[in-house]
Design an enzyme around this catalytic site. Structure first.
Site, PDB file in Angstrom:
ATOM      1  N   LYS A 292      -5.563  -4.246  -7.743  1.00  7.71           N
ATOM      2  CA  LYS A 292      -4.909  -2.958  -7.507  1.00  7.71           C
ATOM      3  C   LYS A 292      -5.986  -1.876  -7.420  1.00  7.71           C
ATOM      4  CE  LYS A 292      -1.238  -1.893  -9.938  1.00  7.71           C
ATOM      5  NZ  LYS A 292      -0.384  -1.436 -11.065  1.00  7.71           N
TER       6      LYS A 292
ATOM      7  N   VAL B  13      -2.514  -2.825  -3.180  1.00  8.01           N
ATOM      8  CA  VAL B  13      -2.716  -4.071  -3.903  1.00  8.01           C
ATOM      9  C   VAL B  13      -3.081  -5.132  -2.883  1.00  8.01           C
ATOM     10  CG1 VAL B  13      -1.647  -5.852  -5.331  1.00  8.01           C
ATOM     11  CG2 VAL B  13      -1.107  -3.451  -5.721  1.00  8.01           C
TER      12      VAL B  13
ATOM     13  N   SER C 126       0.840  -1.197   0.000  1.00  3.31           N
ATOM     14  CA  SER C 126       0.000   0.000   0.000  1.00  3.31           C
ATOM     15  C   SER C 126       0.869   1.238   0.000  1.00  3.31           C
ATOM     16  CB  SER C 126      -0.925   0.007   1.220  1.00  3.31           C
ATOM     17  OG  SER C 126      -0.175   0.095   2.414  1.00  3.31           O
ATOM     18  N   GLY C 127       0.255   2.350  -0.371  1.00  2.00           N
ATOM     19  CA  GLY C 127       0.950   3.629  -0.404  1.00  2.00           C
ATOM     20  C   GLY C 127      -0.022   4.741  -0.726  1.00  2.00           C
ATOM     21  N   GLY C 128       0.504   5.935  -0.983  1.00  2.00           N
ATOM     22  CA  GLY C 128      -0.354   7.083  -1.219  1.00  2.00           C
ATOM     23  C   GLY C 128      -1.191   6.959  -2.470  1.00  2.00           C
TER      24      GLY C 128
ATOM     25  N   ASP D  28       9.940   2.456 -17.411  1.00  2.00           N
ATOM     26  CA  ASP D  28      10.313   2.356 -15.996  1.00  2.00           C
ATOM     27  C   ASP D  28      10.774   0.944 -15.642  1.00  2.00           C
ATOM     28  OD1 ASP D  28      10.770   3.514 -13.521  1.00  2.00           O
ATOM     29  OD2 ASP D  28       8.759   3.097 -12.766  1.00  2.00           O
TER      30      ASP D  28
END
Length: 532
Positions: A39, A24, A18-20, A133
């Site tokens: 996601k 997932v 998880s993040g800002g 990326d």
């Protein structure tokens, strides 16, 4: 998510990261028991229409890539309370995690990783998509040693000009300058990752964005730090000019296979896969199937600046400042006030794509049609689901170019080596055009048959014309038989070691005339040093 919304028809098992920008989760499709990765876009990101469009675009892009080397796509669901992409669950760990544990890999294992993820890039390049990326965080290694490419969050159409974006340690010189997206930039990033697998460190170690930019654009390729047998791949893949690299991932795979068979024998791939599987086996608790605690975030430390940004040589101080500020904005936004640990970036990361996607209209949600896994064990095909609970999610509009929702059989991953076709080099020639300190060798060859031809270019200095007395470096080029008959290779000669530059060329397989050579006086001889 904060509002508790979940994709209808799935039961969440646990969070994988998880993040800002989102999270997932590992979930199970209720109708079939199929495990998937979902996601979710964060509530904060959903408030920005641009992020929602980009999230849809990532889903559409994934849906158009059918390859055993790319994470499979099942469906995109959007409702008033949330948006999510349902994907294949890859039971593996990121290459970054493997490298963090082992430090580096043996050459054969590194070649296996490079080949597998290059084949994933090749699928994207065939579809006209540039990943932009590629890095160890975006390569997943399964328990059997196979690998898959993930995270097309900032992918762009070939030839488009989406601006400067990527992960600085792996960005090609032209990527720093905001030039149009090209497969050769993906080749560069894949080679930088390959170098890291071999050596345990990134090719360039600048302390800030400005230093990294200058190193990627101007610093010599650090090929001597890698095993000698694989240096030709590093020289080619990290070449400063895009035209000096393989034109796309497929071409690079052909060069890789030819070199690997020549250097390590026909069973290199089998051994490399076993070695890679052994490294992954050291991390059993980090596999999604292990049921361990979630680790990492879905935020990616990428820098994205307007498409018009293209600094000149004198503007790197301002460039560095702009890049640093851009990174601060990205990381601060993702963290929502909490600093992120760059080493904890998720295997399932996503950022802003630059490929336009369709705008969904209201309609029923479709269940996933799982494909065979990377190990070749097919997952069950879901039966028709029960009615979806409210709120009713949305799906691709009818009549759009979205992917089919019927089951799509996918070939299993094959690691058997590709045999090198028999071929002949019937004629070889070279002419040297000298400058003050450099020379351009125009190499011509005629071939019969099909397959890769390795060209070995040896450079010399001497005191008289035709004297190949002082070796001054060797280059290796791999071309396909039937490709353009003339190849130009440039070389900068060492100063003060002779006034005559020479070049000698051989091929593998050997040419009918064995070798070709040329020697010419350097321009500097008349002005800068007397003949010897």
């Amino acid at each position: 998510m904060s509002n508790g919304w979940a994709v209808p028809g799935y039961t969440e098992v646990r969070e994988l990261g998880s993040g800002g920008s989102g999270r997932v989760v590992l979930a199970v499709h209720e109708a079939t028991g199929t495990a998937v990765a979902v996601k979710y876009l964060s509530d904060r990101m959903r408030e920005d229409p641009a992020f929602v469009r980009e999230f849809r675009a990532e889903a559409r892009l994934l849906g158009g890539l059918v390859s055993p080397y790319v994470t499979g796509f099942y469906e995109y669901v959007e409702a008033p309370d949330g948006a999510a992409i349902v994907m294949e669950l890859v039971d593996g760990v990121s290459l970054r995690t493997v490298l963090r544990e082992s430090g580096r890999t043996e050459p054969e294992a590194a070649l296996v990783v490079l080949k597998g993820s290059l084949l994933g890039l090749a699928a994207a390049h065939r579809a006209g998509v540039v990943h932009r990326d590629y890095k160890p965080e975006n390569v997943l290694v399964a328990a059997d040693g196979s690998s898959k490419l993930v995270d097309f969050g900032i992918a762009a159409g070939r030839g488009s000009t989406p601006g400067v974006a990527g992960t600085p340690a792996y960005m090609a010189p032209e990527q720093w300058q905001g030039q149009p997206a090209s497969p050769t930039a993906d080749v560069y990033a894949a080679t930088a990752t390959f170098f890291e697998c071999l050596t345990g460190r990134k090719p360039y170690d600048g302390g800030n964005f400005a230093e990294l930019a200058v190193q990627h654009i101007e610093a010599p390729v650090p090929e001597t730090e890698a095993p000698e047998a694989v240096r030709p791949l590093i020289r080619r893949g990290l070449a400063k000019r895009p035209e000096q690299r393989p034109e796309n991932a497929k071409a690079f795979v052909a060069e890789l296979e030819a070199l690997a068979v020549a250097a390590y024998g026909p069973r290199w791939e089998e051994r490399g896969q076993r070695k890679l599987a052994a490294l992954a086996a050291l991390l059993p608790l980090l596999f999604p199937s292990a049921g361990g605690a979630a680790a990492g975030t879905t935020a990616v430390a990428t820098t994205s600046i307007g498409s018009g940004w293209a600094p000149g040589r004198g503007g790197w101080l301002a460039t560095g400042l702009a890049l640093v500020l851009g990174a601060v904005v990205v990381l601060t936004t993702d963290a929502a006030g909490t600093p992120q640990d760059p080493s904890a970036l998720s295997d399932f990361a996503t950022t802003s794509p630059a490929v336009p996607g369709p705008t969904p209209t209201a309609g029923p949600s479709h269940p996933p049609s799982p494909r065979p896994s990377a190990t070749g064990s097919p997952t069950p095909t879901p039966s028709a689901p029960t009615a979806s609970p409210t709120p009713t999610p949305t799906s691709w509009p009818s009549g759009s170019t979205s992917p089919s929702w019927s089951p799509t059989p996918t070939p299993t991953v094959s690691w058997s080596p590709t045999p090198t076709p028999t071929l002949r080099v019937t004629k070889l020639g070279v002419s040297l055009k000298p400058g003050a300190y450099r020379g351009d060798a125009a190499i011509s060859l005629a071939t019969q048959g099909r397959g890769p031809v390795t060209i070995v270019v040896q450079w010399f200095l001497g005191g008289t014309q035709g004297a190949y007395s002082v070796p001054d470096g060797t280059d290796t080029i791999v071309v396909e038989a039937g490709a353009p008959a003339t190849v130009v290779q440039s070389h900068t000669f060492t100063r003060g070691r002779g006034c005559y530059g020479g070049v000698r060329v051989t091929t593998k397989p050997a040419a009918a005339n064995a070798s070709a050579s040329d020697s010419q006086p350097l321009v500097r001889c008349t002005d800068l040093e007397p003949p010897r």
